[in-house]
Write an enzyme that holds these catalytic residues in place. Structure first.
Site, PDB file in Angstrom:
ATOM      1  N   LEU A  59       0.818  -1.222   0.000  1.00 13.11           N
ATOM      2  CA  LEU A  59       0.000   0.000   0.000  1.00 13.11           C
ATOM      3  C   LEU A  59       0.851   1.271   0.000  1.00 13.11           C
ATOM      4  O   LEU A  59       0.312   2.361  -0.179  1.00 13.11           O
ATOM      5  CB  LEU A  59      -0.964  -0.003   1.193  1.00 13.11           C
ATOM      6  CG  LEU A  59      -2.069  -1.071   1.127  1.00 13.11           C
ATOM      7  CD1 LEU A  59      -2.892  -1.080   2.416  1.00 13.11           C
ATOM      8  CD2 LEU A  59      -2.996  -0.834  -0.071  1.00 13.11           C
ATOM      9  N   HIS A 177       9.906 -14.188   1.415  1.00 14.57           N
ATOM     10  CA  HIS A 177      10.233 -13.848   0.026  1.00 14.57           C
ATOM     11  C   HIS A 177      11.473 -14.689  -0.287  1.00 14.57           C
ATOM     12  O   HIS A 177      12.586 -14.351   0.119  1.00 14.57           O
ATOM     13  CB  HIS A 177      10.508 -12.342  -0.077  1.00 14.57           C
ATOM     14  CG  HIS A 177      11.109 -11.902  -1.369  1.00 14.57           C
ATOM     15  ND1 HIS A 177      10.464 -11.038  -2.230  1.00 14.57           N
ATOM     16  CD2 HIS A 177      12.297 -12.183  -1.953  1.00 14.57           C
ATOM     17  CE1 HIS A 177      11.244 -10.808  -3.280  1.00 14.57           C
ATOM     18  NE2 HIS A 177      12.360 -11.486  -3.137  1.00 14.57           N
ATOM     19  N   ASN A 276       9.676  -9.105  -9.287  1.00  7.61           N
ATOM     20  CA  ASN A 276      10.517  -9.970  -8.481  1.00  7.61           C
ATOM     21  C   ASN A 276       9.643 -10.839  -7.566  1.00  7.61           C
ATOM     22  O   ASN A 276       8.928 -10.294  -6.733  1.00  7.61           O
ATOM     23  CB  ASN A 276      11.478  -9.122  -7.630  1.00  7.61           C
ATOM     24  CG  ASN A 276      12.530  -9.985  -6.969  1.00  7.61           C
ATOM     25  OD1 ASN A 276      12.745 -11.123  -7.366  1.00  7.61           O
ATOM     26  ND2 ASN A 276      13.188  -9.449  -5.950  1.00  7.61           N
ATOM     27  N   ASP A 303       0.420  -9.540  -4.793  1.00  3.16           N
ATOM     28  CA  ASP A 303       1.697  -8.800  -4.793  1.00  3.16           C
ATOM     29  C   ASP A 303       1.515  -7.457  -5.519  1.00  3.16           C
ATOM     30  O   ASP A 303       2.403  -7.010  -6.242  1.00  3.16           O
ATOM     31  CB  ASP A 303       2.830  -9.623  -5.408  1.00  3.16           C
ATOM     32  CG  ASP A 303       4.210  -9.040  -5.094  1.00  3.16           C
ATOM     33  OD1 ASP A 303       4.300  -8.060  -4.322  1.00  3.16           O
ATOM     34  OD2 ASP A 303       5.207  -9.565  -5.643  1.00  3.16           O
TER      35      ASP A 303
HETATM   36 ZN   LIG Z   1       8.317 -10.374  -2.561  1.00  3.40          ZN
END
Ligand SMILES: [Zn+2]
Length: 425
Positions: A59, A177, A276, A303
């Site tokens: 956000l 991640h 990514n 994402d």
């Molecule tokens: Zn990520």
């Protein structure tokens, strides 16, 4: 509070019926309902789904309000059919303290368009060196349960182990991640035939797969919970399949763009396709789609990564990675899965709400259930015009593509946030 009678609507793909929304809940479901005081919405041809839940949204507030704010991102989410989003921690300042997560949580309440559940950082400043105040964030008004350094990998195995141990006390989750940083130094796109042809430094699939393999084993050792962000390779799917077969408590997400777009998009050198983890191959896409269908991948998460024009409309090498996602996710998933409404509800609403522990979300419309739901017109097709998006940013990879499905209305606790396909405010 207002009342709405949605007539002749299919609830998650079932035969058409009527839905009465009153006092914030689904008051009744059945054929031939009447409610003289209610606003009637013709639901003919529409499908009612539990409001969508996004476990992975950027956000950008605080810090990059030029790219997105909690309010603009919430509006984009509502227009995409969402009633709850989890806000990632890589803001400026980073959401690594109780103060920042409470700020994001309050901004979400003030906007009032979706429920905004902050995700806290795992490490101070996302620097990967010291654990952040996980307990203070969990005890804060935001009641954080998911922690992630997303954008960065928690690469240090000892730190990852300690984070998993820490959150175990309150059944929290570390969302990783997965990117071994030493294997992706200078990477610009997926490592493969296309990167070799273009002469761009590659991001090898093994950089993701190696971290997932390590982390599922750490999770098993600690007896904690792991969530894997944006799974992008066929090899990652196989690691996850084995981990789940062993009973390890791991869940995984895939993004709409990794279900649809391949690394050949990089041939355009248009940085809108830089993301990514990077776009992969058709073989990876096929494996991801199969895993989404069979449950090895639990959820679709967007994402959603808004970027200001100057960060995106520049040379490929300098462009920031990331794509918008909230306003197009359902259309992409509908395109990929077809009208499998029960599966779509599971992967985009029920399962993400369960994983995040979001009360009142992810529940099929039924009497007494909080009226968090969205109405989809599956027969509609729309052409994506970036200028018409509610996001403050324009970096959609679907510009001028014609996609199936349109969100007609979204309700948050019985109040419409979207009507006639338009944001109410
Ligand atoms: Zn990520």
């Amino acid at each position: 509070m207002s009342s709405y009678l949605i007539s002749n609507v299919s609830v998650v793909g079932a035969a058409p019926t009527d839905l009465l929304i009153r006092d914030g809940v689904v008051a009744a479901v059945g054929a031939g309902l009447t409610a003289p005081d209610a606003t009637v919405l013709d639901g003919t041809g529409l499908v009612a789904l539990p409001g969508l839940v996004d476990l992975h949204t950027h956000l950008r507030e605080p810090g990059r309000e030029d790219a997105e704010t909690v309010e603009s991102g919430s509006r984009a989410a509502a227009l995409g059919g969402y009633t709850a989003v989890c806000a990632m921690a890589n803001t400026s300042p980073v959401a690594d303290t109780a103060g920042v997560v409470e700020q994001v949580w309050r901004l979400g309440r003030e906007a009032g368009l979706v429920d905004v559940q902050p995700i806290g950082a795992v490490t101070v400043g996302l620097a990967g060196e010291h654990l952040a105040e996980l307990g203070a964030m969990a005890d804060s008004a935001a009641r954080v349960r998911i922690f992630s350094d997303d954008g960065h990998c928690v690469a240090d195995p000892r730190l990852m182990r300690r984070a998993l141990e820490y959150v175990k006390a309150f059944d929290g989750i570390i969302a990783q991640h997965a990117e071994e940083p030493r294997l992706t130094e200078g990477a610009q796109m997926h490592e493969g035939e296309v990167s070799a042809r273009l002469g761009l430094t590659g991001w090898p699939a093994v950089a993701e797969e190696a971290i997932i393999a390590r982390d599922v084993l750490l999770t098993e050792h600690v007896g904690s919970r792991l969530h894997v962000c944006h799974v992008s390779t066929a090899g990652s799917v196989e690691v996850l399949r084995q981990a789940k077969a062993r009973g390890i408590r791991v869940t995984a997400e895939v993004t709409p763009h990794h279900l649809l777009l391949t690394d050949s998009r990089a041939e355009t050198y248009d940085p809108v396709y830089k993301v990514n983890p990077p776009l992969r191959t058709a073989t990876d896409i096929a494996a991801l789609r199969a895993a989404l269908a069979d449950g090895v991948i639990d959820i679709v998460a967007t994402d959603h990564a808004p970027h200001a024009v100057e960060d995106k409309e520049c040379e490929w090498a300098y462009a920031r990675p990331g794509m918008l996602g909230l306003e197009t996710a359902l259309s992409i998933v509908l395109d990929v899965l077809g009208p499998q409404w029960d599966l779509i509800a599971e992967r985009m609403s029920r399962a993400p709400a369960r994983i995040a522990g979001l009360e009142g979300h992810g529940l099929d419309p039924a009497p007494g259930v909080p009226a968090n739901l969205t109405l989809v017109d599956p027969a509609a097709r729309r052409t994506i015009e970036p200028a018409e998006l509610a996001s403050r940013s324009r970096n959609t990879p679907y510009a001028r593509m014609t996609l199936p499905g349109r969100i007609v209305a979204t309700f948050l606790r019985g109040e419409p946030t979207v009507l006639d396909g338009k944001a109410v405010r």
